[in-house]
Structures are given as structure tokens and as C-alpha cells.
Design a protein around this motif. Structure first.
Motif, PDB file in Angstrom:
ATOM      1  N   THR A 146      38.733  54.626  52.938  1.00  0.00           N
ATOM      2  CA  THR A 146      39.654  55.152  53.949  1.00  0.00           C
ATOM      3  C   THR A 146      39.039  56.276  54.783  1.00  0.00           C
ATOM      4  O   THR A 146      39.717  56.867  55.614  1.00  0.00           O
ATOM      5  N   THR A 147      37.766  56.574  54.557  1.00  0.00           N
ATOM      6  CA  THR A 147      37.112  57.610  55.360  1.00  0.00           C
ATOM      7  C   THR A 147      35.862  57.105  56.071  1.00  0.00           C
ATOM      8  O   THR A 147      35.328  57.789  56.938  1.00  0.00           O
ATOM      9  N   TYR A 148      35.364  55.941  55.693  1.00  0.00           N
ATOM     10  CA  TYR A 148      34.192  55.362  56.367  1.00  0.00           C
ATOM     11  C   TYR A 148      34.466  53.873  56.551  1.00  0.00           C
ATOM     12  O   TYR A 148      34.921  53.186  55.637  1.00  0.00           O
ATOM     13  N   PHE A 149      34.182  53.365  57.737  1.00  0.00           N
ATOM     14  CA  PHE A 149      34.693  52.042  58.099  1.00  0.00           C
ATOM     15  C   PHE A 149      33.645  51.092  58.665  1.00  0.00           C
ATOM     16  O   PHE A 149      33.997  50.007  59.119  1.00  0.00           O
ATOM     17  N   THR A 150      32.385  51.471  58.638  1.00  0.00           N
ATOM     18  CA  THR A 150      31.356  50.563  59.147  1.00  0.00           C
ATOM     19  C   THR A 150      31.341  49.267  58.340  1.00  0.00           C
ATOM     20  O   THR A 150      31.330  48.161  58.900  1.00  0.00           O
ATOM     21  N   THR A 169      32.439  45.545  59.603  1.00  0.00           N
ATOM     22  CA  THR A 169      31.462  44.453  59.518  1.00  0.00           C
ATOM     23  C   THR A 169      32.022  43.273  58.736  1.00  0.00           C
ATOM     24  O   THR A 169      31.927  42.113  59.158  1.00  0.00           O
ATOM     25  N   THR A 170      32.629  43.568  57.580  1.00  0.00           N
ATOM     26  CA  THR A 170      33.217  42.505  56.760  1.00  0.00           C
ATOM     27  C   THR A 170      34.350  41.802  57.504  1.00  0.00           C
ATOM     28  O   THR A 170      34.488  40.572  57.436  1.00  0.00           O
ATOM     29  N   HIS A 171      35.128  42.580  58.223  1.00  0.00           N
ATOM     30  CA  HIS A 171      36.252  42.013  58.965  1.00  0.00           C
ATOM     31  C   HIS A 171      35.757  41.072  60.065  1.00  0.00           C
ATOM     32  O   HIS A 171      36.253  39.946  60.200  1.00  0.00           O
ATOM     33  N   VAL A 172      34.774  41.518  60.827  1.00  0.00           N
ATOM     34  CA  VAL A 172      34.267  40.700  61.924  1.00  0.00           C
ATOM     35  C   VAL A 172      33.603  39.435  61.403  1.00  0.00           C
ATOM     36  O   VAL A 172      33.857  38.324  61.889  1.00  0.00           O
ATOM     37  N   THR A 173      32.755  39.568  60.390  1.00  0.00           N
ATOM     38  CA  THR A 173      32.073  38.382  59.862  1.00  0.00           C
ATOM     39  C   THR A 173      33.068  37.417  59.216  1.00  0.00           C
ATOM     40  O   THR A 173      32.895  36.198  59.284  1.00  0.00           O
ATOM     41  N   GLY A 174      34.125  37.975  58.605  1.00  0.00           N
ATOM     42  CA  GLY A 174      35.137  37.119  58.004  1.00  0.00           C
ATOM     43  C   GLY A 174      35.893  36.304  59.037  1.00  0.00           C
ATOM     44  O   GLY A 174      36.219  35.130  58.808  1.00  0.00           O
ATOM     45  N   GLY A 224      37.826  35.314  56.381  1.00  0.00           N
ATOM     46  CA  GLY A 224      38.664  36.499  56.494  1.00  0.00           C
ATOM     47  C   GLY A 224      40.063  36.238  56.977  1.00  0.00           C
ATOM     48  O   GLY A 224      40.654  37.065  57.663  1.00  0.00           O
ATOM     49  N   ARG A 225      40.618  35.105  56.663  1.00  0.00           N
ATOM     50  CA  ARG A 225      41.969  34.802  57.085  1.00  0.00           C
ATOM     51  C   ARG A 225      42.979  35.259  56.042  1.00  0.00           C
ATOM     52  O   ARG A 225      42.649  35.457  54.887  1.00  0.00           O
ATOM     53  N   GLY A 226      44.216  35.394  56.465  1.00  0.00           N
ATOM     54  CA  GLY A 226      45.263  35.734  55.509  1.00  0.00           C
ATOM     55  C   GLY A 226      45.828  37.116  55.728  1.00  0.00           C
ATOM     56  O   GLY A 226      45.374  37.899  56.572  1.00  0.00           O
ATOM     57  N   GLN A 276      43.656  40.421  55.606  1.00  0.00           N
ATOM     58  CA  GLN A 276      42.924  40.825  56.810  1.00  0.00           C
ATOM     59  C   GLN A 276      43.807  41.554  57.806  1.00  0.00           C
ATOM     60  O   GLN A 276      43.335  42.378  58.578  1.00  0.00           O
ATOM     61  N   LEU A 277      45.089  41.255  57.792  1.00  0.00           N
ATOM     62  CA  LEU A 277      46.008  41.984  58.661  1.00  0.00           C
ATOM     63  C   LEU A 277      46.083  43.456  58.248  1.00  0.00           C
ATOM     64  O   LEU A 277      46.135  44.355  59.097  1.00  0.00           O
ATOM     65  N   TRP A 278      46.055  43.694  56.933  1.00  0.00           N
ATOM     66  CA  TRP A 278      46.055  45.070  56.453  1.00  0.00           C
ATOM     67  C   TRP A 278      44.747  45.780  56.806  1.00  0.00           C
ATOM     68  O   TRP A 278      44.742  46.980  57.119  1.00  0.00           O
ATOM     69  N   VAL A 279      43.637  45.052  56.757  1.00  0.00           N
ATOM     70  CA  VAL A 279      42.355  45.636  57.165  1.00  0.00           C
ATOM     71  C   VAL A 279      42.415  46.043  58.638  1.00  0.00           C
ATOM     72  O   VAL A 279      41.979  47.138  59.017  1.00  0.00           O
ATOM     73  N   THR A 280      42.937  45.154  59.465  1.00  0.00           N
ATOM     74  CA  THR A 280      43.110  45.485  60.880  1.00  0.00           C
ATOM     75  C   THR A 280      43.993  46.718  61.036  1.00  0.00           C
ATOM     76  O   THR A 280      43.729  47.597  61.864  1.00  0.00           O
TER      77      THR A 280
END
Length: 230
Positions: free
Chosen positions: A148-152, A156-161, A167-169, A172-176
Motif C-alpha cells: 500500500t506504499t509502493y506500486f510499481t 506491472t502485474t496489473h498491466v501484464t495481467g 488479470g481478470r475478475g 483486479q477491480l480492487w487493484v485498480t
């Protein structure tokens, strides 16, 4: 990960964004939670030969390290979280973080939202302590939490997913949501400080307190005390 944990993560991400925005705009153009940025600032200062610019990043790095170490000691040996929420000692450390951010809010308000001199350094160290503690608490929470303090890595995981279809489901909405919360928290803190400077430092404390409240802190901490007595 349950909804209560996910909501806490979003709120903590917002608090992190708010703290770093305030640190950068009001506490010396450094970061309280993004240590990669501070290491780069140290490198820039070294490359330019401007030794006087290293103090801020070093104070932030030191405060962050102490906060992380203290939380790691408290949470050492903590059990994996149950489906109902995070371990009590993790919640207790986050509550301690709220106290630090509360001090930041009160001191920042009394200083008119524009701390200078020694107070600027003090508030920077307090902010970094809080962020180090928050980061270590999320590590201690294990699979029931996320950075919750560093997001690189998160980005990266979100975009590649999204690209490779993994990265569906709803997760991933919570990650966004966490990524947007960082931006929103930073924007909120700066906007409030621009409109009413003495209140500008309140946003991180409010967001962190809401995150702790989502975890039913009284119940969690009673369980933590019981565990420590065994």
C-alpha cells in the motif's frame, strides 16, 4: 481476500498517496513512503556534488527503516490471517500509525500547514515512520494484504495481467481501486492544503483511521493480547 481487507487496502493506499504528496510539496521535496524515489534523489545529489540536498532523503530513509523495524518486531511470529480479518498485532501497528498521522495532522495544523526549519524535519521523520510501519504491517499480514506504499510491482502485474488475460475478475477491480486511491489521496491532500492550509495534513490520518476501523480494531487487539499471553 475478503471485502473488509480489500477496503482497508484501498484506504491505506489513499493515505499513502496523501502522505507522499504532502511530504513532497510541504516537507522538503522528498517522499515519506516511496523509498525508491529517495534513493534516486540521493544519487542525483551525489552526481551534482550538492551535499546539502541529501539531508531530507536520509531523514526519510531513516524514519522509514525505524518504522518498518519496529513493526517487524511487534509482528514477529504473527499467525496467518483468518478469513475474517488481519491479525490483531497487525491492526495494533496500524492503529499506532494512526497516532503518528494524528500528530502530523495536529502539528501541521498548528503550524498553519507550512512547517519550516526543525519542524519540517520532525514532521518528515514522523511521516516516514508511519509509512515504514504501514509497509511492514502489510508484509506481516501475509496473503491477506498487499502493498500500500509502493506500486510499481502492483501496476506491472496489473498491466501484464490485462494483456495476457490472467488479470481478470473482481480481484483486479480492487487493484485498480488501490491505484486510483493513491492518486485520489494525493489530490485530496494537496487540494485541501491549497484551500485551507491548516487542514491539509488531516487527510492521511482520516484515511488511515477509516482503514483500521474496517478491521474491527477492538476485537483484533483483544485477540492479539490473548496470543501474547500464551
Amino acid at each position: 481476500m475478503n471485502k473488509r481487507a480489500q477496503m482497508s487496502l484501498v484506504l491505506l493506499a489513499g493515505a499513502s498517496g496523501a502522505v507522499d504528496a504532502l511530504a513532497f510539496t510541504a516537507l522538503g521535496t522528498v517522499f515519506a513512503g516511496v523509498m525508491t524515489g529517495n534513493l534516486v534523489l540521493l544519487g542525483i545529489s551525489a552526481g551534482q556534488g550538492s551535499g546539502h540536498d541529501v539531508a531530507g532523503p536520509l531523514y526519510a530513509l531513516g524514519g522509514y527503516a525505524v518504522g518498518a523495524a519496529a513493526t517487524a518486531l511487534v509482528c514477529r511470529g504473527v499467525r496467518e490471517p483468518r478469513a475474517t480479518g488481519w491479525p490483531g498485532r497487525v491492526v495494533a501497528c496500524l492503529a499506532a500509525q494512526c497516532v503518528l498521522l494524528g500528530f502530523l495532522a495536529v502539528a501541521g495544523g498548528l503550524l498553519g500547514g507550512n512547517p519550516a526549519g526543525v519542524w519540517r524535519t520532525v514532521l518528515l521523520v514522523v511521516a516516514a515512520l508511519a509509512m515504514g510501519g504501514q509497509s511492514a504491517a502489510m508484509i506481516a499480514a501475509g496473503a491477506g494484504a498487499a502493498p500500500t506504499t509502493y506500486f510499481t510491482g502492483t501496476l506491472t502485474t496489473h498491466v501484464t495481467g490485462v494483456v495476457d488475460g490472467s488479470g481478470r475478475g473482481r480481484e483486479q477491480l480492487w487493484v485498480t481501486g488501490r491505484l486510483l486511491a493513491v492518486v485520489g489521496g494525493a489530490a485530496c491532500a494537496v487540494a485541501v492544503r491549497e484551500a485551507a492550509a491548516p487542514w491539509g495534513f488531516a487527510a492521511p490520518a482520516v484515511l488511515a483511521a477509516a482503514a483500521v476501523a474496517c478491521q474491527k480494531p477492538a476485537h483484533r487487539m483483544r485477540r492479539a493480547v490473548t496470543e501474547l499471553r500464551k
